[in-house]
Motif scaffolding. Structure first.
Motif, PDB file in Angstrom:
ATOM      1  N   ARG A   5       1.105  -1.021  -0.106  1.00 16.75           N
ATOM      2  CA  ARG A   5      -0.087  -0.131   0.185  1.00 16.75           C
ATOM      3  C   ARG A   5       0.916   1.328  -0.347  1.00 16.75           C
ATOM      4  NH1 ARG A   5      -1.162   1.832   6.005  1.00 16.75           N
ATOM      5  NH2 ARG A   5      -0.089   0.054   7.510  1.00 16.75           N
ATOM      6  N   VAL A   6       0.650   1.955  -0.494  1.00 14.69           N
ATOM      7  CA  VAL A   6       0.887   3.775  -0.366  1.00 14.69           C
ATOM      8  C   VAL A   6       0.224   4.741   0.020  1.00 14.69           C
ATOM      9  CG1 VAL A   6       2.367   5.256  -1.948  1.00 14.69           C
ATOM     10  CG2 VAL A   6       2.684   2.626  -2.422  1.00 14.69           C
ATOM     11  N   THR A   7       0.427   5.645   1.170  1.00 16.36           N
ATOM     12  CA  THR A   7       0.300   6.836   2.349  1.00 16.36           C
ATOM     13  C   THR A   7       0.593   7.533   1.998  1.00 16.36           C
ATOM     14  OG1 THR A   7       0.793   6.224   4.126  1.00 16.36           O
ATOM     15  CG2 THR A   7      -0.632   4.471   3.819  1.00 16.36           C
ATOM     16  N   ASP A   8      -0.104   8.586   2.451  1.00 17.54           N
ATOM     17  CA  ASP A   8       0.334  10.164   2.047  1.00 17.54           C
ATOM     18  C   ASP A   8       1.327  10.545   3.586  1.00 17.54           C
ATOM     19  OD1 ASP A   8      -1.985  10.288   3.442  1.00 17.54           O
ATOM     20  OD2 ASP A   8      -2.607  12.002   1.993  1.00 17.54           O
ATOM     21  N   ARG A   9       0.281   9.500   4.463  1.00 16.14           N
ATOM     22  CA  ARG A   9       0.552   9.948   5.927  1.00 16.14           C
ATOM     23  C   ARG A   9       1.669   9.309   6.695  1.00 16.14           C
ATOM     24  NH1 ARG A   9      -3.511   7.141   5.778  1.00 16.14           N
ATOM     25  NH2 ARG A   9      -3.484   5.044   7.169  1.00 16.14           N
ATOM     26  N   LEU A  10       2.095   9.257   7.913  1.00 22.84           N
ATOM     27  CA  LEU A  10       3.288   8.448   8.620  1.00 22.84           C
ATOM     28  C   LEU A  10       3.050   8.844  10.250  1.00 22.84           C
ATOM     29  CD1 LEU A  10       5.610   6.194   8.872  1.00 22.84           C
ATOM     30  CD2 LEU A  10       7.105   7.800   8.250  1.00 22.84           C
ATOM     31  N   ASP A  11       2.529   8.163  11.329  1.00 23.60           N
ATOM     32  CA  ASP A  11       3.012   8.339  12.071  1.00 23.60           C
ATOM     33  C   ASP A  11       3.565   7.561  13.411  1.00 23.60           C
ATOM     34  OD1 ASP A  11       0.531   6.120  13.914  1.00 23.60           O
ATOM     35  OD2 ASP A  11      -0.571   7.198  11.855  1.00 23.60           O
ATOM     36  N   PRO A  12       4.125   7.565  14.622  1.00 25.57           N
ATOM     37  CA  PRO A  12       4.608   6.020  14.884  1.00 25.57           C
ATOM     38  C   PRO A  12       3.597   4.818  15.233  1.00 25.57           C
ATOM     39  CG  PRO A  12       5.478   8.888  15.547  1.00 25.57           C
ATOM     40  CD  PRO A  12       3.775   8.649  14.838  1.00 25.57           C
ATOM     41  N   HIS A  13       2.274   5.490  15.752  1.00 27.22           N
ATOM     42  CA  HIS A  13       1.726   4.468  15.926  1.00 27.22           C
ATOM     43  C   HIS A  13       1.953   3.349  14.785  1.00 27.22           C
ATOM     44  CE1 HIS A  13      -1.465   1.792  18.085  1.00 27.22           C
ATOM     45  NE2 HIS A  13      -2.483   1.841  16.525  1.00 27.22           N
ATOM     46  N   GLU A  14       1.219   3.715  13.833  1.00 26.88           N
ATOM     47  CA  GLU A  14       1.016   3.434  12.518  1.00 26.88           C
ATOM     48  C   GLU A  14       2.078   2.850  11.789  1.00 26.88           C
ATOM     49  OE1 GLU A  14      -1.406   3.651   7.789  1.00 26.88           O
ATOM     50  OE2 GLU A  14      -0.287   5.569   8.616  1.00 26.88           O
ATOM     51  N   VAL A  15       3.266   2.830  12.402  1.00 28.69           N
ATOM     52  CA  VAL A  15       4.555   2.309  12.398  1.00 28.69           C
ATOM     53  C   VAL A  15       4.937   0.888  13.149  1.00 28.69           C
ATOM     54  CG1 VAL A  15       6.844   2.475  12.233  1.00 28.69           C
ATOM     55  CG2 VAL A  15       5.892   4.492  11.061  1.00 28.69           C
ATOM     56  N   TYR A  19       5.076  -3.132  11.657  1.00 28.90           N
ATOM     57  CA  TYR A  19       6.051  -3.997  12.318  1.00 28.90           C
ATOM     58  C   TYR A  19       5.511  -5.142  12.631  1.00 28.90           C
ATOM     59  CZ  TYR A  19       9.813  -0.789  10.815  1.00 28.90           C
ATOM     60  OH  TYR A  19      10.684  -0.168   9.991  1.00 28.90           O
ATOM     61  N   ARG A  20       4.317  -4.941  13.672  1.00 26.91           N
ATOM     62  CA  ARG A  20       3.712  -5.974  14.452  1.00 26.91           C
ATOM     63  C   ARG A  20       3.348  -7.322  13.019  1.00 26.91           C
ATOM     64  NH1 ARG A  20       1.919  -2.145  18.162  1.00 26.91           N
ATOM     65  NH2 ARG A  20       2.935  -2.810  20.370  1.00 26.91           N
ATOM     66  N   LYS A  21       3.004  -7.037  12.221  1.00 24.57           N
ATOM     67  CA  LYS A  21       2.451  -8.098  10.857  1.00 24.57           C
ATOM     68  C   LYS A  21       3.938  -7.727   9.420  1.00 24.57           C
ATOM     69  CE  LYS A  21      -2.009  -5.297  11.906  1.00 24.57           C
ATOM     70  NZ  LYS A  21      -2.975  -4.366  11.379  1.00 24.57           N
ATOM     71  N   GLY A  22       4.360  -7.508  10.330  1.00 23.26           N
ATOM     72  CA  GLY A  22       5.921  -7.850   9.257  1.00 23.26           C
ATOM     73  C   GLY A  22       5.953  -6.744   7.680  1.00 23.26           C
ATOM     74  N   VAL A  23       5.732  -5.917   7.914  1.00 24.21           N
ATOM     75  CA  VAL A  23       5.516  -4.117   6.681  1.00 24.21           C
ATOM     76  C   VAL A  23       5.850  -3.239   7.916  1.00 24.21           C
ATOM     77  CG1 VAL A  23       3.691  -3.188   5.668  1.00 24.21           C
ATOM     78  CG2 VAL A  23       3.110  -5.270   6.975  1.00 24.21           C
ATOM     79  N   HIS A 129      12.609  -2.402  18.183  1.00 25.66           N
ATOM     80  CA  HIS A 129      11.783  -3.473  18.885  1.00 25.66           C
ATOM     81  C   HIS A 129      10.504  -3.294  20.175  1.00 25.66           C
ATOM     82  CE1 HIS A 129      12.648  -3.577  23.399  1.00 25.66           C
ATOM     83  NE2 HIS A 129      12.443  -4.984  22.951  1.00 25.66           N
ATOM     84  N   LEU A 130      10.191  -4.751  19.428  1.00 20.80           N
ATOM     85  CA  LEU A 130       8.818  -5.042  19.843  1.00 20.80           C
ATOM     86  C   LEU A 130       8.807  -6.298  20.686  1.00 20.80           C
ATOM     87  CD1 LEU A 130       7.104  -3.900  16.607  1.00 20.80           C
ATOM     88  CD2 LEU A 130       6.657  -2.776  19.162  1.00 20.80           C
ATOM     89  N   GLY A 131       8.525  -6.767  21.806  1.00 18.18           N
ATOM     90  CA  GLY A 131       9.636  -8.383  22.502  1.00 18.18           C
ATOM     91  C   GLY A 131       9.741  -8.146  21.985  1.00 18.18           C
ATOM     92  N   ASP A 167      15.186  -8.425  12.297  1.00 26.78           N
ATOM     93  CA  ASP A 167      15.314  -9.146  10.988  1.00 26.78           C
ATOM     94  C   ASP A 167      16.060  -7.682  10.187  1.00 26.78           C
ATOM     95  OD1 ASP A 167      13.266  -8.654   8.974  1.00 26.78           O
ATOM     96  OD2 ASP A 167      12.050  -7.752  10.266  1.00 26.78           O
ATOM     97  N   VAL A 168      16.063  -8.760   8.974  1.00 28.99           N
ATOM     98  CA  VAL A 168      16.936  -7.410   8.394  1.00 28.99           C
ATOM     99  C   VAL A 168      16.382  -7.025   6.937  1.00 28.99           C
ATOM    100  CG1 VAL A 168      19.632  -8.213   9.477  1.00 28.99           C
ATOM    101  CG2 VAL A 168      18.790  -9.378   7.029  1.00 28.99           C
ATOM    102  N   GLN A 169      14.853  -7.605   7.265  1.00 27.87           N
ATOM    103  CA  GLN A 169      14.416  -7.352   5.361  1.00 27.87           C
ATOM    104  C   GLN A 169      14.858  -7.768   4.703  1.00 27.87           C
ATOM    105  OE1 GLN A 169      14.689  -2.915   5.644  1.00 27.87           O
ATOM    106  NE2 GLN A 169      13.370  -2.677   7.350  1.00 27.87           N
ATOM    107  N   TYR A 170      15.856  -7.591   3.641  1.00 25.92           N
ATOM    108  CA  TYR A 170      16.018  -8.836   3.180  1.00 25.92           C
ATOM    109  C   TYR A 170      17.330  -9.108   2.564  1.00 25.92           C
ATOM    110  CZ  TYR A 170      12.443  -4.952   0.888  1.00 25.92           C
ATOM    111  OH  TYR A 170      11.633  -4.229   0.806  1.00 25.92           O
ATOM    112  N   TRP A 171      17.488 -10.309   2.222  1.00 30.38           N
ATOM    113  CA  TRP A 171      18.812 -11.099   1.966  1.00 30.38           C
ATOM    114  C   TRP A 171      19.825 -10.355   1.152  1.00 30.38           C
ATOM    115  CZ3 TRP A 171      21.672 -13.021  -2.263  1.00 30.38           C
ATOM    116  CH2 TRP A 171      22.752 -14.256  -1.692  1.00 30.38           C
ATOM    117  N   THR A 172      20.866  -9.620   1.124  1.00 30.26           N
ATOM    118  CA  THR A 172      21.419  -9.667   0.589  1.00 30.26           C
ATOM    119  C   THR A 172      22.683 -10.708   0.499  1.00 30.26           C
ATOM    120  OG1 THR A 172      23.047  -8.491   1.521  1.00 30.26           O
ATOM    121  CG2 THR A 172      21.010  -7.459   0.066  1.00 30.26           C
ATOM    122  N   GLU A 173      23.646 -10.354  -0.992  1.00 27.68           N
ATOM    123  CA  GLU A 173      25.482 -10.908  -0.479  1.00 27.68           C
ATOM    124  C   GLU A 173      25.906 -10.478   0.251  1.00 27.68           C
ATOM    125  OE1 GLU A 173      28.476 -12.182  -3.802  1.00 27.68           O
ATOM    126  OE2 GLU A 173      26.595 -11.351  -4.579  1.00 27.68           O
TER     127      GLU A 173
END
Length: 202
Positions: A5-15, A19-23, A129-131, A167-173
């Protein structure tokens, strides 16, 4: 494509909810939008299986640096955004991203590792950091190998604190040299759920 998805907003709670959902979010210098990413395959660094090369082991043993935690969070973020000569046009660490993550840092949800050489910030990394999960976002160095030192010290710190997921998001060489592996989205969700059930202190 891993953008969900793409949004025009960003707030701490949403961030944090993301992360809790892997996003996780990314910003754009040339557009006032935020893209939210959910990779089909995820890069993770199994805590306790960090691979230290001979050269890195030598650097760590010499210890010609000082390591701190959470003493220069925003400075580390800005250094990650400004890697190389000048700010790259494709950096996703925008001013909006910095502002929100700095707020999360003040609230105890985001942390940084700083590596100092001769009193100057020479390397570092930061994340959420979560959990018992730590979501590493980026790293940088201005002195050779100091980003590697930051990562090594982060892993050592997380292991000592009982964290179960890095979690480092993406595998790279590049990241594979440290022991980063790639897992499926379902495998990642399983590890994430388990990590969120525990409560570790950074």
């Amino acid at each position: 494509m891993d953008v969900i998805r793409v949004t025009d907003r960003l707030d701490p709670h949403e961030v944090l909810e993301g992360y809790r959902k892997g996003v996780f979010p990314m910003g754009y210098l040339d557009a006032p939008v935020i893209s939210w990413h959910l990779p089909e395959h995820r890069g993770i660094l199994p805590i306790g299986q960090f691979h230290t090369s001979r050269s890195l082991a030598h650097t760590l043993k010499r210890a010609r640096f000082t390591v701190t935690f959470d003493t220069a969070f925003e400075q580390v973020m800005r250094a990650c955004a400004a890697r190389g000569e000048g700010r790259p046009k494709d950096t996703w660490i925008t001013e909006r991203i910095i502002a929100v993550y700095a707020d999360l840092h003040r609230k105890g949800h985001a942390h940084s590792v700083e590596v100092w050489v001769d009193g100057k910030l020479a390397g570092g990394t930061y994340g959420i950091h979560l959990g018992s999960a730590f979501f590493a976002e980026s790293k940088f160095h201005t002195v050779r190998d100091m980003s590697k030192v930051a990562l090594a010290c982060l892993v050592q710190h997380l292991q000592a604190k009982g964290f179960t997921l890095l979690d480092v998001q993406y595998w790279t060489e590049h990241l594979s040299q440290f022991g980063v592996i790639e897992v499926s989205r379902n495998q990642y969700y399983g590890q994430l759920r388990e990590a969120l059930r525990l409560n570790c202190q950074f």
